[in-house]
Write a protein that holds these residues in place. Structure first.
Motif, short mmCIF file in Angstrom:
data_model
loop_
_atom_site.label_atom_id
_atom_site.label_comp_id
_atom_site.label_asym_id
_atom_site.label_seq_id
_atom_site.Cartn_x
_atom_site.Cartn_y
_atom_site.Cartn_z
N LYS A 263 -51.37 -43.52 23.96
CA LYS A 263 -50.74 -43.95 25.21
C LYS A 263 -51.64 -44.93 25.99
O LYS A 263 -51.41 -45.18 27.17
CB LYS A 263 -50.39 -42.74 26.10
CG LYS A 263 -49.48 -41.72 25.42
CD LYS A 263 -49.22 -40.53 26.33
CE LYS A 263 -48.40 -39.45 25.63
NZ LYS A 263 -48.22 -38.26 26.48
N GLY A 264 -52.68 -45.42 25.33
CA GLY A 264 -53.52 -46.43 25.93
C GLY A 264 -54.47 -45.95 27.01
O GLY A 264 -54.98 -46.75 27.79
N ASN A 265 -54.74 -44.64 27.07
CA ASN A 265 -55.63 -44.18 28.13
C ASN A 265 -56.71 -43.23 27.62
O ASN A 265 -56.54 -42.54 26.61
CB ASN A 265 -54.84 -43.54 29.28
CG ASN A 265 -54.18 -42.24 28.88
OD1 ASN A 265 -54.83 -41.22 28.74
ND2 ASN A 265 -52.86 -42.28 28.70
N PHE A 266 -57.81 -43.21 28.34
CA PHE A 266 -58.98 -42.43 27.93
C PHE A 266 -58.73 -40.93 28.04
O PHE A 266 -59.26 -40.14 27.26
CB PHE A 266 -60.18 -42.83 28.78
CG PHE A 266 -61.47 -42.16 28.39
CD1 PHE A 266 -62.05 -42.41 27.15
CD2 PHE A 266 -62.10 -41.28 29.25
CE1 PHE A 266 -63.23 -41.79 26.78
CE2 PHE A 266 -63.29 -40.66 28.89
CZ PHE A 266 -63.85 -40.92 27.65
N HIS A 267 -57.93 -40.51 29.00
CA HIS A 267 -57.65 -39.08 29.16
C HIS A 267 -57.00 -38.51 27.90
O HIS A 267 -57.43 -37.47 27.38
CB HIS A 267 -56.74 -38.84 30.36
CG HIS A 267 -56.27 -37.42 30.46
ND1 HIS A 267 -57.07 -36.37 30.87
CD2 HIS A 267 -55.05 -36.86 30.17
CE1 HIS A 267 -56.40 -35.25 30.84
NE2 HIS A 267 -55.17 -35.51 30.42
N ASP A 268 -55.98 -39.18 27.40
CA ASP A 268 -55.30 -38.67 26.20
C ASP A 268 -56.21 -38.78 24.98
O ASP A 268 -56.17 -37.91 24.09
CB ASP A 268 -54.00 -39.42 25.97
CG ASP A 268 -52.90 -38.98 26.92
OD1 ASP A 268 -53.17 -38.12 27.79
OD2 ASP A 268 -51.77 -39.48 26.82
N PHE A 269 -57.02 -39.82 24.92
CA PHE A 269 -58.01 -39.91 23.85
C PHE A 269 -58.94 -38.70 23.88
O PHE A 269 -59.27 -38.11 22.84
CB PHE A 269 -58.83 -41.20 23.98
CG PHE A 269 -60.08 -41.22 23.15
CD1 PHE A 269 -60.01 -41.54 21.80
CD2 PHE A 269 -61.31 -40.91 23.71
CE1 PHE A 269 -61.18 -41.55 21.03
CE2 PHE A 269 -62.47 -40.92 22.94
CZ PHE A 269 -62.39 -41.24 21.59
N SER A 270 -59.35 -38.30 25.08
CA SER A 270 -60.30 -37.20 25.20
C SER A 270 -59.75 -35.88 24.71
O SER A 270 -60.51 -35.00 24.27
CB SER A 270 -60.75 -37.07 26.67
OG SER A 270 -61.44 -38.22 27.08
N ILE A 271 -58.44 -35.71 24.76
CA ILE A 271 -57.82 -34.48 24.26
C ILE A 271 -58.02 -34.35 22.76
O ILE A 271 -58.12 -33.25 22.21
CB ILE A 271 -56.32 -34.45 24.62
CG1 ILE A 271 -56.14 -34.42 26.14
CG2 ILE A 271 -55.63 -33.25 23.98
CD1 ILE A 271 -54.69 -34.58 26.58
N TYR A 272 -58.10 -35.50 22.06
CA TYR A 272 -58.20 -35.52 20.60
C TYR A 272 -59.44 -36.29 20.13
O TYR A 272 -59.48 -36.81 19.02
CB TYR A 272 -56.95 -36.17 20.00
CG TYR A 272 -55.68 -35.47 20.39
CD1 TYR A 272 -55.30 -34.27 19.78
CD2 TYR A 272 -54.85 -35.99 21.38
CE1 TYR A 272 -54.13 -33.62 20.15
CE2 TYR A 272 -53.67 -35.34 21.75
CZ TYR A 272 -53.33 -34.15 21.13
OH TYR A 272 -52.17 -33.51 21.50
N ASN A 273 -60.47 -36.34 20.97
CA ASN A 273 -61.65 -37.17 20.69
C ASN A 273 -62.23 -36.93 19.30
O ASN A 273 -62.42 -37.87 18.52
CB ASN A 273 -62.70 -36.86 21.78
CG ASN A 273 -63.94 -37.73 21.68
OD1 ASN A 273 -64.45 -38.01 20.62
ND2 ASN A 273 -64.43 -38.16 22.83
N ILE A 274 -62.54 -35.69 18.98
CA ILE A 274 -63.18 -35.38 17.71
C ILE A 274 -62.29 -35.77 16.54
O ILE A 274 -62.73 -36.44 15.58
CB ILE A 274 -63.52 -33.88 17.63
CG1 ILE A 274 -64.54 -33.51 18.71
CG2 ILE A 274 -64.03 -33.51 16.25
CD1 ILE A 274 -64.75 -32.02 18.87
N GLN A 275 -61.02 -35.37 16.61
CA GLN A 275 -60.11 -35.66 15.50
C GLN A 275 -59.96 -37.16 15.28
O GLN A 275 -60.02 -37.65 14.15
CB GLN A 275 -58.74 -35.04 15.78
CG GLN A 275 -58.75 -33.53 15.99
CD GLN A 275 -58.85 -33.12 17.45
OE1 GLN A 275 -59.73 -33.60 18.18
NE2 GLN A 275 -57.96 -32.24 17.90
#
Length: 325
Positions: A263-275
């Motif tokens: 979704k183009g945002n760091f927050h959603d990236f952070s939910i799945y950072n490791i994966q």
């Protein structure tokens, strides 16, 4: 007090390596999830390809999902394999100060150059708590250099300029893994002076250099695990003042990373950072990071495919920029 490594020595490419996982590491009943042979291979590959510093056990380094014996043996393997060829800043972050200090002492006894430390994240910490935490670690390990980890999602808040000014008075803290070069960057640079080097991520290095050319001495990255060539070309461009080339590499990196953020945002990236990070490392083809460990081992397929695309695009950049070295 005599630190082994100072802020004046912070230069170049600081690559955080994954903790490679064996098949089945994504199951709760895996007894020893670390692929130690691949750990050795990755370390040697990074050094042979001119990394400046190796870091371990941040977020995608899965410091939070390793068992105590896995964490210990992995870092022993990294430090032994490096054998003094480059500095190693090893991760010791836990949910409390005492365990973090205990782990930190172990790492320094193993031969780590210094520590890579976030802060406890069970509850948000105010300014006094943040400064107190790092002060306690420094008191316990007065000769241990520290790279702090400033991630507003993982640690429930961005470090403020005022807090940075106080942290800069702790001699052990020599650098910070800095997430985003945005409006606050120059205020943070002013707050830390020459005591702490704020290290942006690779795709922000050009902009940090343009804004504060005397301060943008180093970057953090995970992309060395996908190939060092674009990073080495960027480093050379910045060190030589080649703005056009630095801007071109930056543009290529940002294009490659464009589908890494759901979704183009760091927050959603952070939910799945490791994966996301492990998927893109595997897709780039240079390392076998293996599966992500539980509980961070599930991800929507559309997000996973975005990370695979990042890996493939970065592999193309590795081929492109290898020709310029």
């Amino acid at each position: 007090m005599s630190l082994r490594f100072t802020a004046q020595q912070v230069r170049g490419i600081y690559n955080i390596m994954p903790t490679p996982a064996v098949p089945g590491a994504d199951r709760w009943d895996c007894e020893d999830s670390v692929d130690y042979d691949e750990t050795v291979r990755i370390v040697n590959m990074l050094i042979e390809n001119h990394v400046d510093v190796i870091m371990t056990n941040g977020t995608f380094g899965e410091g939070a999902t390793l068992t105590e014996p896995e964490w210990r043996k992995f870092n022993e393997t990294v430090i032994r394999t490096v054998n003094g060829r480059v500095p190693v800043f090893a991760g010791a972050t836990t949910l409390n100060t005492r365990d973090t200090i205990r782990r930190s002492k172990e790492l320094m006894e193993m031969g780590a150059t210094g520590l890579f430390l976030g802060r406890p994240m069970w509850q948000e910490m105010d300014e006094d708590a943040i400064v107190g935490y790092y002060s306690d670690v420094a008191e316990a390990l007065p000769d241990a250099p520290i790279i702090l980890y400033d991630n507003p999602e993982a640690f429930k808040g961005k470090i403020t300029p005022r807090t940075y000014a106080r942290l800069a008075k702790i001699p052990n803290i020599i650098a910070a893994k800095y997430i985003s070069v945005s409006a606050q960057y120059l205020a943070d640079v002013a707050a830390v002076g020459d005591n702490i080097v704020l290290m942006p991520m690779d795709s922000d290095w050009y902009y940090a250099w343009k804004w504060a050319p005397d301060k943008a001495k180093a970057i953090w990255t995970g992309s060395g695990n996908c190939g060092m060539a674009p990073l080495l070309v960027l480093k050379k461009a910045i060190e030589s003042g080649d703005e056009e080339l630095a801007k071109q590499v930056t543009s290529d990196l940002r294009d490659a990373y464009s589908t890494l953020f759901p979704k183009g945002n760091f927050h959603d990236f952070s939910i799945y950072n490791i994966q996301l990070e492990k998927i893109r490392f595997n897709a780039a083809g240079l390392v076998n990071a293996g599966p992500a460990r539980p509980p961070y081992n599930r991800i929507p397929e559309e997000y996973a495919e975005g990370a695979r695309l990042v890996g493939r695009k970065y592999a193309a950049l590795q081929e492109k920029y290898s020709k310029m070295l």
